[in-house]
Design an enzyme around this catalytic site. Structure first.
Site, PDB file in Angstrom:
ATOM      1  N   ILE A 436     -35.726  31.536 -58.687  1.00 24.49           N
ATOM      2  CA  ILE A 436     -35.606  30.773 -57.557  1.00 24.49           C
ATOM      3  C   ILE A 436     -36.159  31.364 -56.221  1.00 24.49           C
ATOM      4  CG2 ILE A 436     -34.118  29.477 -56.274  1.00 24.49           C
ATOM      5  CD1 ILE A 436     -34.539  28.333 -59.182  1.00 24.49           C
ATOM      6  N   ARG A 520     -14.506  34.133 -44.868  1.00 24.56           N
ATOM      7  CA  ARG A 520     -15.815  34.180 -45.058  1.00 24.56           C
ATOM      8  C   ARG A 520     -16.477  33.314 -43.744  1.00 24.56           C
ATOM      9  NH1 ARG A 520     -21.078  34.376 -46.643  1.00 24.56           N
ATOM     10  NH2 ARG A 520     -22.483  32.461 -46.188  1.00 24.56           N
ATOM     11  N   HIS A 699     -23.683  32.163 -60.777  1.00 19.61           N
ATOM     12  CA  HIS A 699     -22.486  32.272 -60.216  1.00 19.61           C
ATOM     13  C   HIS A 699     -21.545  32.789 -61.026  1.00 19.61           C
ATOM     14  CE1 HIS A 699     -24.230  28.740 -57.862  1.00 19.61           C
ATOM     15  NE2 HIS A 699     -23.945  29.674 -56.822  1.00 19.61           N
TER      16      HIS A 699
END
Length: 760
Positions: A436, A520, A699
């Protein structure tokens, strides 16, 4: 005329909460030390709000991870796997959010997803058919007492019962979530009674689902809920945001609530409608300062817009009008004062959360004393800011947009003709393999970037080191046998920031952080002016990588729609105009890559779906300009140039026509976790172009087996003609290690070769 703060960012102006959380999670501090940081942040933020003229400070907007999760804990709606032996405590919340905490047993974390159409993520409540709601966590009440002990008047803020149910998911048996509403309302009534016992006057109950097009059942749930809560000994401020609720006006105006908050930034037209239906005993809170952006409010124009309604309400009773932000300031950076390096021309255009509080006071000043010296200074500041913005306009960019014709949005030939040309040029095998875009950003790469930014490495030294990384990345792909390569993006820190730093009209802050989830935080670029590309951004790296191999190396770009959605975009022109300007900048890069010999170019649009309006009736207008922006960015090339795009979504059925209209030669998508079920949309639609469904989940650190990927590719081939299929991972590999990446890619290539043998 009160000033109304719906909520304030919790992270701290220097991300104090982030660092305190991560220190605690690493076992380097105690929970008591974490709580002390949190108390100091709340104290500071309340002080700022009171200093700006806020009479009732919001309480409950603070969360150690997520406010929806805090509410779930309060309601005793915590999954059994996270509970542990004792009562719900802070570590329980961390186990729900992260799967682990300094105490307790690890368990899979709960699902996290975006909160409506924002870039903030919430923890999805998990509700069982026999769910019993009861007060089981004291944070809300403790913080009310904390604010009161400091001498502040507290206004608790929490998600309303119907929106809470709407955002939740059912687990176990399949059942209607609304069957839980009666029991949930009993718990809410108990919460409101606790607040009343603490001496609270107003409670802000938020029902953001009112901005959606609700079914009859959910509308009835709203009515039932607020009828049930009308006996509470507190005043309820029913709060909406993120869009117009005028389509539910009759429902909302009939509710027995003491006040109503409207988002007039996204939907200014709803003011008169609700003001005319306001009962004499109700207050109206008008959300006129944007809580989701960073731009200084045009206070004079706000007052022009609401002036007649405001004066009418105030002539009856000045206390019936509250001036507020459109939504919580959670989505805004904390404090502009810590930005010491911004250009003055940009700085004067900005207002972060702390400054937005002062803008509320300025709106009140103009409404109450329009002829005062202070009011005239406010107006003059607004006029000067608009004049500076007008003078900074880029006439060339504006003229270029105006001169666009329909032909500028279309490729030279139809896809089938392009496909034949591309097949002759690249001679790729059946089921071509690719990745990707990004490869592991190792500590060594991050260290190089840090040293370069500090001036410890010259540009030449930095480039030389990264060229060696790129050589290694190309070499690894060649040894693996991948068909279409990428250069690995070692030079990029972020897929939006990298491009934004090289575009005119885009700026960056040092401390403009906003919370995405938990600890985050993200620092979005600021699109403050007309956007253009002064010089090539990626060509040198693509050309260098292509020089290392005879195999095609993809040029890698971030698409205009994604750059727009992941930035703070200016408000003085439409979002589709900004997208068009960005598309022209990306188009220039695409053309330069083609001229430099790069024949395959990927334009990533992972945020394409994120821009969908909350109301499905408004989707088509968005999809029209978003598709056009992508097409404009990609259409300046010859038939031989193959355009790829990448999207990572969990749903394609409702946007498949728009995805097809983008007319990318190849689209790669995230499908492995759905076991290729997402391809049903492409099969049913008879998607005409080529497609690369992800065959393994990047992931996860686990190495997928050859057999598992063979099975997934076979499933994909049942849904999409095999000659249209590519083979690739789900997403970029930036966050993985080489020890994880190489075995997975080897198995991916081996799986593809096995299927090629079977298919002949």
């Amino acid at each position: 005329m009160q000033l109304n703060s719906l909520g304030f960012p919790r992270i701290g102006r220097r991300r104090e909460l982030k660092f305190a959380l991560e220190k605690y999670w690493r076992g380097e501090s105690t929970q008591a030390e974490l709580h002390e940081v949190a108390r100091e942040l709340r104290r500071t933020h309340w002080q700022w709000q009171v200093a700006a003229g806020i009479e009732q400070v919001p309480v409950g907007d603070f969360a150690f991870y997520d406010q929806v999760l805090t509410l779930s804990a309060t309601l005793n709606a915590i999954p059994d796997r996270h509970r542990g032996e004792g009562a719900i405590d802070l570590d329980t919340l961390f186990r729900v959010a992260r799967g682990r905490a300094p105490t307790g047993t690890d368990a899979p974390a709960s699902e996290m997803t975006k909160y409506f159409n924002t870039n903030y993520h919430y923890l999805v409540p998990e509700l069982k058919q026999d769910q019993v709601f009861s007060i089981a966590y004291e944070q809300f009440f403790d913080e009310v007492a904390e604010a009161q002990a400091l001498g502040y008047k507290a206004k608790p803020v929490l998600l309303g019962p119907v929106s809470y149910l709407y955002l939740a998911k059912t687990v176990g048996q399949d059942f209607d979530k609304l069957s839980l509403l009666p029991n949930l309302l009993k718990a809410y009534a108990e919460i409101l009674a606790r607040f009343a016992a603490q001496g609270v006057t107003w409670v802000q109950l938020e029902e953001p689902i009112l901005a959606l097009e609700l079914t009859h059942e959910w509308q009835a749930a709203i009515s039932e809920s607020y009828q049930a809560l009308k006996t509470a000994q507190v005043k309820i401020l029913l709060t909406s945001y993120y869009g117009s609720i005028s389509h539910h006006q009759a429902l909302v105006s009939a509710l027995p609530v003491a006040g109503l908050h409207l988002d007039l930034v996204t939907a200014p037209e709803q003011l008169a409608l609700f003001a005319n239906a306001l009962r004499p005993d109700q207050i109206l809170s008008v959300g006129v300062v944007n809580g989701r952006n960073v731009w200084a409010a045009e206070v004079d124009l706000i007052v022009e817009r609401i002036g007649s309604v405001a004066r009418d309400l105030c002539s009856q009773d000045g206390s019936r009008l509250w001036i507020g932000t459109s939504c919580s300031l959670l989505h805004s950076p904390v404090d502009l004062e810590v930005e010491t390096t911004l250009a003055p021309t940009l700085r004067q255009q900005l207002a972060f959360a702390k400054q937005k509080l002062l803008e509320l006071a300025n709106v009140r000043q103009l409404l109450q004393a329009p002829e005062s010296v202070a009011a005239k200074e406010i107006v003059n500041t607004c006029l000067a800011r608009r004049e500076a913005k007008a003078q900074a306009a880029d006439a060339k960019v504006i003229a270029r947009v105006a001169a666009l014709t329909p032909a500028d949005y279309e490729r030279v030939s139809e896809f089938t003709e392009r496909q034949a040309v591309q097949q002759r040029k690249y001679r790729l095998p059946l089921l071509p393999t690719t990745t990707i875009g990004s490869f592991p950003q190792t500590p060594a790469i991050r260290g190089l970037r840090s040293r370069w930014r500090k001036g410890e490495l010259s540009d030449a030294q930095y480039t030389e080191q990264l060229q060696q990384v790129t050589r290694d990345t190309i070499d690894r792909q060649l040894k693996l046998g991948i068909d279409v390569l990428v250069h690995g993006e070692a030079e990029r820190n972020d897929m939006v920031e990298y491009f934004g730093e090289q575009l005119e009209g885009v700026g960056f802050t040092k401390n403009g952080w906003v919370q995405s989830y938990g600890s985050r935080c993200v620092k979005p670029p600021l699109i403050y002016g007309d956007v253009s590309r002064p010089k090539a951004m990626t060509v040198d790296w693509a050309v260098f990588a292509q020089s290392l191999t005879d195999k095609p190396v993809k040029g890698m770009l971030t698409g205009p729609v994604t750059i727009l959605h992941w930035s703070f975009a200016r408000e003085d022109i439409s979002r589709d105009t900004i997208a068009t300007q960005l598309a022209l900048a990306i188009r220039d890069e695409v053309v330069d890559l083609q001229h430099a010999g790069i024949g395959i170019i990927q334009i990533d649009e992972p945020a394409f779906r994120e821009g969908l309006p909350l109301k499905q009736s408004e989707w088509q207008a968005y999809l029209d300009w978003a598709v056009n922006a992508f097409k404009l960015s990609a259409a300046g090339v010859v038939d031989e140039t193959q355009i790829h795009t990448h999207m990572c979504y969990s749903e394609f059925n409702d946007t498949i026509a728009a995805i097809a209209a983008m007319d990318a030669d190849v689209i790669t998508i995230e499908t492995s976790r759905s076991r290729m079920e997402l391809l049903n949309a492409f099969e049913d639609f008879e998607y005409p172009n080529e497609i690369g469904p992800g065959v393994y989940d990047i992931h996860s650190p686990n190495t997928p087996s050859v057999e598992a990927m063979v099975h997934l590719i076979e499933k994909a081939a049942q849904k999409v003609p095999v000659r249209q299929l590519w083979v690739n991972p789900d997403c970029g590999l930036k966050t993985r290690t080489w020890d994880e990446v190489e075995p997975a890619l080897k198995n991916m290539v081996d799986a593809t070769r096995e299927l090629r043998r079977r298919l002949g």
